[in-house]
Design a protein around this motif. Structure first.
Motif, mmCIF file in Angstrom:
data_model
loop_
_atom_site.group_PDB
_atom_site.id
_atom_site.type_symbol
_atom_site.label_atom_id
_atom_site.label_comp_id
_atom_site.label_asym_id
_atom_site.label_seq_id
_atom_site.Cartn_x
_atom_site.Cartn_y
_atom_site.Cartn_z
ATOM 1 N N SER A 186 7.355 -74.745 64.703
ATOM 2 C CA SER A 186 6.753 -75.967 65.260
ATOM 3 C C SER A 186 7.423 -77.245 64.779
ATOM 4 O O SER A 186 6.988 -78.336 65.147
ATOM 5 C CB SER A 186 5.264 -76.017 64.908
ATOM 6 O OG SER A 186 5.072 -76.185 63.505
ATOM 7 N N LEU A 187 8.472 -77.149 63.952
ATOM 8 C CA LEU A 187 9.075 -78.356 63.388
ATOM 9 C C LEU A 187 9.534 -79.344 64.450
ATOM 10 O O LEU A 187 9.226 -80.546 64.347
ATOM 11 C CB LEU A 187 10.228 -77.991 62.456
ATOM 12 C CG LEU A 187 10.935 -79.173 61.790
ATOM 13 C CD1 LEU A 187 9.956 -80.007 60.971
ATOM 14 C CD2 LEU A 187 12.079 -78.700 60.902
ATOM 15 N N PRO A 188 10.285 -78.932 65.489
ATOM 16 C CA PRO A 188 10.708 -79.927 66.490
ATOM 17 C C PRO A 188 9.531 -80.665 67.128
ATOM 18 O O PRO A 188 9.594 -81.885 67.322
ATOM 19 C CB PRO A 188 11.476 -79.083 67.518
ATOM 20 C CG PRO A 188 11.968 -77.902 66.740
ATOM 21 C CD PRO A 188 10.872 -77.601 65.770
ATOM 22 N N ASP A 208 -2.111 -72.095 50.008
ATOM 23 C CA ASP A 208 -1.660 -70.816 49.452
ATOM 24 C C ASP A 208 -0.292 -70.486 50.056
ATOM 25 O O ASP A 208 -0.180 -69.758 51.047
ATOM 26 C CB ASP A 208 -2.680 -69.724 49.777
ATOM 27 C CG ASP A 208 -2.310 -68.383 49.163
ATOM 28 O OD1 ASP A 208 -1.401 -68.346 48.313
ATOM 29 O OD2 ASP A 208 -2.936 -67.371 49.550
ATOM 30 N N ILE A 209 0.766 -71.034 49.442
ATOM 31 C CA ILE A 209 2.130 -70.856 49.939
ATOM 32 C C ILE A 209 3.029 -70.484 48.746
ATOM 33 O O ILE A 209 3.800 -71.311 48.257
ATOM 34 C CB ILE A 209 2.641 -72.109 50.681
ATOM 35 C CG1 ILE A 209 2.318 -73.395 49.897
ATOM 36 C CG2 ILE A 209 2.030 -72.191 52.073
ATOM 37 C CD1 ILE A 209 2.898 -74.660 50.540
ATOM 38 N N GLU A 234 10.286 -77.366 56.149
ATOM 39 C CA GLU A 234 10.578 -76.103 56.823
ATOM 40 C C GLU A 234 10.012 -74.919 56.040
ATOM 41 O O GLU A 234 9.443 -73.982 56.621
ATOM 42 C CB GLU A 234 12.090 -75.943 56.989
ATOM 43 C CG GLU A 234 12.692 -76.898 58.014
ATOM 44 C CD GLU A 234 14.209 -76.826 58.059
ATOM 45 O OE1 GLU A 234 14.814 -76.392 57.039
ATOM 46 O OE2 GLU A 234 14.793 -77.200 59.093
ATOM 47 N N ARG A 235 10.151 -74.957 54.720
ATOM 48 C CA ARG A 235 9.643 -73.866 53.897
ATOM 49 C C ARG A 235 8.117 -73.785 53.948
ATOM 50 O O ARG A 235 7.536 -72.690 53.977
ATOM 51 C CB ARG A 235 10.122 -74.026 52.455
ATOM 52 C CG ARG A 235 11.604 -73.713 52.257
ATOM 53 C CD ARG A 235 12.034 -73.947 50.818
ATOM 54 N NE ARG A 235 13.429 -73.582 50.606
ATOM 55 C CZ ARG A 235 13.860 -72.364 50.311
ATOM 56 N NH1 ARG A 235 12.976 -71.371 50.175
ATOM 57 N NH2 ARG A 235 15.138 -72.113 50.133
ATOM 58 N N ALA A 236 7.454 -74.927 53.946
ATOM 59 C CA ALA A 236 5.991 -74.919 54.038
ATOM 60 C C ALA A 236 5.540 -74.370 55.388
ATOM 61 O O ALA A 236 4.647 -73.500 55.453
ATOM 62 C CB ALA A 236 5.449 -76.329 53.828
ATOM 63 N N LEU A 237 6.156 -74.825 56.463
ATOM 64 C CA LEU A 237 5.769 -74.348 57.799
ATOM 65 C C LEU A 237 5.964 -72.842 57.935
ATOM 66 O O LEU A 237 5.181 -72.164 58.611
ATOM 67 C CB LEU A 237 6.597 -75.071 58.865
ATOM 68 C CG LEU A 237 6.222 -76.530 59.131
ATOM 69 C CD1 LEU A 237 7.260 -77.189 60.029
ATOM 70 C CD2 LEU A 237 4.832 -76.636 59.749
ATOM 71 N N ALA A 292 -4.431 -79.405 58.306
ATOM 72 C CA ALA A 292 -3.111 -79.219 57.693
ATOM 73 C C ALA A 292 -2.025 -79.831 58.562
ATOM 74 O O ALA A 292 -1.088 -80.478 58.056
ATOM 75 C CB ALA A 292 -2.843 -77.735 57.477
ATOM 76 N N ARG A 293 -2.134 -79.654 59.858
ATOM 77 C CA ARG A 293 -1.146 -80.251 60.771
ATOM 78 C C ARG A 293 -1.196 -81.778 60.677
ATOM 79 O O ARG A 293 -0.149 -82.448 60.651
ATOM 80 C CB ARG A 293 -1.420 -79.784 62.201
ATOM 81 C CG ARG A 293 -0.315 -80.119 63.204
ATOM 82 C CD ARG A 293 -0.665 -79.563 64.577
ATOM 83 N NE ARG A 293 -0.836 -78.121 64.541
ATOM 84 C CZ ARG A 293 0.152 -77.241 64.658
ATOM 85 N NH1 ARG A 293 1.391 -77.681 64.800
ATOM 86 N NH2 ARG A 293 -0.081 -75.952 64.615
#
Length: 389
Positions: free
Chosen positions: A8-10, A185-186, A35-38, A54-55
């Protein structure tokens, strides 16, 4: 159902650009952390409402970054000014950092980053204009909504839209900070965060300080962020003449209190029924043990650079601690400022009459394991002696 985060980054970047009406996120290494979190958010156990929250958290930081970069470009003279001898308050969470920060902020020789300016960095306007500022109004509404979900932030953190806030809220614009793994929780992101250099985040912070202080460049900066204990080496790289104050508290008291403090965030994103307290406790226990070890290593290599404050002493006599801090760094504590600080203390008495409200066992953890993990720290700062009392 909320759309997946993976891939969903873009769309997130485009939405942030649409909201801000800007397209330049600036340079730096901010994208990797996002990117790592997503990549882990779909596994983070969000409730439907939590996924939306969160979004919005990510979007708010992206919009803040866009607008801040625009501010950098609009204020080139401010961006060229040095940051001289900032005072930085740090220390394990729940060790008095917030109270000390707000107490020191009473002194007009200091300037800090108020809560609303962390969300919308800009040259600080006159206080009389804040109530009509759209960014102030937006920040107040967001904070009011958070307090409605987690009212304990008022008691446990003293958050207010118009008072100084911790710089973690600015560092989060870089997506390389403890803000993310403490709330979500990542674990893969967490391991990456703990193992990578974050000097670029502190360079961004320094630029934000220049931007906010553009109209008042001569006042000394006052910052506070407990997680700075994890990054003292990076701080001294970016702020080599920083006046650092580190607060201390027995981890047997502090760590359970940290986990309780995080209840609100985890409730907002996961729902009360899905909070895994033993997992949160294990993460915070290890995070702050590592932070204390890293801070001690930097202090041993740079003797005298950090002034230590024991929470037990601060609770008993706050003004005596303040005087010692000023003496250590050669600062002037004017009589009228000392009186104003005492007035602030009188107006903000400690709400808790006890030193400890929670134990590790309250969260499915072990006091003995906590003692073992922090044995060196507790011995160094005089907390181990209490075990035999």
């Amino acid at each position: 159902m909320a759309p997946p985060f993976s891939g969903s980054l873009p769309a997130l970047l485009a939405e942030a650009q649409r909201r801000a009406g800007l397209d330049d996120f600036g340079t730096g290494e901010w994208r990797e952390g996002l990117e790592r979190a997503l990549a882990e958010f779909d596994e983070a156990g969000f409730s439907p409402a939590g996924a939306i929250a969160a979004r919005e958290f990510l979007l708010a930081n992206l919009v803040a970054r866009l607008r801040t970069v625009e501010g950098f470009k609009a204020n080139p003279q401010a961006m060229a000014r040095p940051i001289v001898r900032p005072m930085i308050v740090t220390g394990i969470v729940r060790s008095g950092t917030t109270a000390l920060h707000k107490l020191l902020a009473v002194d007009p020789q200091f300037q800090g980053a108020e809560h609303w300016l962390c969300a919308a960095p800009q040259p600080r306007p006159p206080r009389a204009e804040w109530a009509d500022n759209p960014d102030f109004i937006t920040a107040k509404a967001a904070l009011d909504a958070m307090i409605a979900v987690a009212p304990e932030v008022l008691d446990d953190h003293g958050m207010a839209v118009d008072t100084v806030e911790e710089s973690l809220n600015i560092l989060s614009h870089c997506f390389h900070s403890n803000m993310l793994p403490s709330q979500f929780d990542i674990p893969r992101y967490d391991a990456w965060f703990k193992s990578t250099d974050d000097t670029f985040s502190y360079r961004y912070l320094a630029d934000v300080m220049r931007l906010i202080g553009a109209n008042d460049p001569d006042r000394t900066w006052l910052l506070k962020n407990p997680t700075d204990t994890f990054s003292l080496a990076e701080i001294l790289e970016v702020f080599p003449d920083a006046m650092i104050v580190q607060t201390h508290r027995d981890p047997l008291q502090a760590v359970p209190s940290i986990v309780n403090l995080l209840r609100g965030a985890h409730r907002m994103f996961r729902g009360e029924e899905n909070i895994d307290y033993p997992k949160i406790f294990a993460r915070e226990q290890e995070m702050w043990a590592l932070a204390m070890e890293r801070a001690d290593a930097v202090k041993d290599a740079n003797p005298g650079r950090v002034f230590d404050v024991d929470f037990r002493h601060f609770v008993k006599n706050q003004m005596e601690v303040v005087r010692k801090i000023y003496d250590h760094f050669g600062l002037e504590l004017r009589p009228e400022v000392e009186n104003a600080m005492q007035d602030w203390l009188d107006a903000h008495p400690r709400k808790s009459s006890t030193m400890q409200r929670f134990t590790p066992e309250d969260f499915g953890a072990s006091t003995e394991e906590l003692k073992q993990r922090y044995a060196a720290y507790r011995e160094r700062y005089g907390y181990a002696q209490a075990d035999g009392a």
